[in-house]
Design an enzyme around this catalytic site. Sequence first.
Site, PDB file in Angstrom:
ATOM      1  N   GLY A  74       0.733  -1.148   0.068  1.00 52.40           N
ATOM      2  CA  GLY A  74       0.031  -0.072  -0.004  1.00 52.40           C
ATOM      3  C   GLY A  74       0.814   1.208  -0.005  1.00 52.40           C
ATOM      4  O   GLY A  74       0.346   2.385  -0.465  1.00 52.40           O
ATOM      5  N   THR A  75       2.145   1.111   0.815  1.00 47.18           N
ATOM      6  CA  THR A  75       2.792   2.298   0.790  1.00 47.18           C
ATOM      7  C   THR A  75       3.407   2.621  -0.689  1.00 47.18           C
ATOM      8  O   THR A  75       3.525   3.833  -1.154  1.00 47.18           O
ATOM      9  CB  THR A  75       4.246   1.811   1.592  1.00 47.18           C
ATOM     10  OG1 THR A  75       3.677   1.721   2.862  1.00 47.18           O
ATOM     11  CG2 THR A  75       5.200   3.008   1.564  1.00 47.18           C
ATOM     12  N   ASN A 154      -6.505   4.621   9.878  1.00 43.22           N
ATOM     13  CA  ASN A 154      -6.232   3.301  10.689  1.00 43.22           C
ATOM     14  C   ASN A 154      -6.021   3.326  12.125  1.00 43.22           C
ATOM     15  O   ASN A 154      -6.157   2.280  12.583  1.00 43.22           O
ATOM     16  CB  ASN A 154      -4.565   2.960   9.895  1.00 43.22           C
ATOM     17  CG  ASN A 154      -3.555   4.352   9.793  1.00 43.22           C
ATOM     18  OD1 ASN A 154      -4.141   5.396   9.404  1.00 43.22           O
ATOM     19  ND2 ASN A 154      -2.566   4.057  10.563  1.00 43.22           N
ATOM     20  N   SER A 202      -4.551  -2.828  -0.239  1.00 47.59           N
ATOM     21  CA  SER A 202      -3.419  -3.875   0.257  1.00 47.59           C
ATOM     22  C   SER A 202      -4.100  -4.935   0.795  1.00 47.59           C
ATOM     23  O   SER A 202      -4.901  -5.122   1.561  1.00 47.59           O
ATOM     24  CB  SER A 202      -2.698  -3.048   1.209  1.00 47.59           C
ATOM     25  OG  SER A 202      -1.537  -3.594   1.699  1.00 47.59           O
ATOM     26  N   CYS A 327       3.343   1.526  11.957  1.00 49.20           N
ATOM     27  CA  CYS A 327       4.500   2.010  11.472  1.00 49.20           C
ATOM     28  C   CYS A 327       5.376   2.896  12.471  1.00 49.20           C
ATOM     29  O   CYS A 327       6.207   2.996  12.672  1.00 49.20           O
ATOM     30  CB  CYS A 327       4.584   2.671  10.202  1.00 49.20           C
ATOM     31  SG  CYS A 327       3.261   1.898   9.227  1.00 49.20           S
TER      32      CYS A 327
HETATM   33  N1  PLP Z   1      -2.512   3.312   4.224  1.00 45.08           N
HETATM   34  C1  PLP Z   1      -2.991   2.973   5.431  1.00 45.08           C
HETATM   35  C2  PLP Z   1      -4.258   3.754   5.812  1.00 45.08           C
HETATM   36  C3  PLP Z   1      -2.568   1.965   6.055  1.00 45.08           C
HETATM   37  O1  PLP Z   1      -3.234   1.588   7.400  1.00 45.08           O
HETATM   38  C4  PLP Z   1      -1.441   1.189   5.517  1.00 45.08           C
HETATM   39  C5  PLP Z   1      -0.893   0.181   6.486  1.00 45.08           C
HETATM   40  O2  PLP Z   1      -0.896   0.254   7.671  1.00 45.08           O
HETATM   41  C6  PLP Z   1      -1.008   1.745   4.522  1.00 45.08           C
HETATM   42  C7  PLP Z   1      -1.408   2.648   3.878  1.00 45.08           C
HETATM   43  C8  PLP Z   1       0.424   0.942   4.036  1.00 45.08           C
HETATM   44  O3  PLP Z   1       0.122  -0.432   3.631  1.00 45.08           O
HETATM   45  P1  PLP Z   1       1.256  -1.396   3.480  1.00 45.08           P
HETATM   46  O4  PLP Z   1       1.319  -1.892   4.857  1.00 45.08           O
HETATM   47  O5  PLP Z   1       0.651  -2.584   2.576  1.00 45.08           O
HETATM   48  O6  PLP Z   1       2.527  -0.606   2.961  1.00 45.08           O
END
Ligand code: PLP
Length: 386
Positions: A74-75, A154, A202, A327
């Site tokens: 997702g990042t 999140n 993701s 994170c």
């Molecule tokens: N965006 C949101 C709202 C998230 O909660 C997260 C992960 O916690 C991400 C992006 C990033 O996704 P990924 O862990 O697949 O990099």
Amino acid sequence: MPNKSRIYLDYAATTPLDPAVLKIMNEAGERYYANPSSLHYPGQESKVAIEKARQVIAESIQAKAREIVFTGSGTESNNLALIGVTRVNRFKGNHIITTRIEHVSVLECCEYLKNKRFRITYLNVNKLGQVDPEELKSSIDSDTILVSVMMANNETGCLLPIKEIGAILSEQKVLFHVDAVQAFGKIDISVQDLKVDLLTLSAHKIYGPKGIAALYIGNDVSVERILHGGAQERNRRPGTENITGIIGFSEAVTQINEKKDEHNRILNLRNYFEHELKQRIPDILINGVEGPRLYSHSNIYFPFIPGDAMLMNLDIQGIAVSVGSACSSGSQRPSHVLTAMGFEPERINRSVRFSFGRFTSREETEQALDRISEIYQSRLKGIKYV
Ligand code: PLP
């Protein structure tokens, strides 16, 4: 699935693999070993399998298969959306609008772009984690090229008014990116209805594998690639495809569609948890409770106990939860989300996120309630666990 002796209440950080997904991935790992870019038969078999998966994921958000680009996280999807779009449109304008409560992968992209002479407006949120569409409207100017707003937060699960924002932006002809990582699989998404140009998904938040994700890029939206190499993903994301991951992602989406009745079950569990906890510890406050929220999240303020101490005490008692987002936990930084919602430092530092999911049982929820109340009462009596 999580070890039954432990109670996993951190589904917002990541979900365990669904056994059906694992089974399909094991089979796919054996069968689709050939490189999908190879012209021979096994290579073409891999390619067909990827395209089938792409179709399943596209249909789940009412998009077309060619509008889905697979990425590694997702990042990465958020990076491709923000950096890729601004590179193409830098001659049209240099203004980006986002919110103060985005995931760090959006906020850090914005900081990066700020250093590249882009101007960033961060929309405020209220105590319910809501942006004001009027503030958005008045922030748009002739240089605005992109707006990025998450669908659900999140940390709190608060839902943002994506449909309303989409309507404003399509009228103003400004591109709209939505980070739907937390919301996907929990609420129905139609990129058509929401008038979204780019949307991040993701797999590991929907009982799929980690390290595979997607970016929806609307047919008429141009994005400059941010990685350089082969022509995979229609020239938008190079690198040999993660076939097993892609097939696992697609199976996770299929499972979500087949298990729609789990939503009510999880909602009832979460509501039961919050109601019971309030009965046992009347001092608690639930962050964002009065607004629209995902059914899975519960962000709770425990007066007198710092969030990280609560997390450690819970971990000792076998309960996995988070403070802030996955994170930023460990970094001891106060949550930027609760800060933006206007809570005082004491409340920010004493809040913990519980998140519920497919494998959470009523029995586990009851056990968690007992253990949380015990920790809280012991702490109040001055008995130190940590
Ligand atoms: N965006 C949101 C709202 C998230 O909660 C997260 C992960 O916690 C991400 C992006 C990033 O996704 P990924 O862990 O697949 O990099």
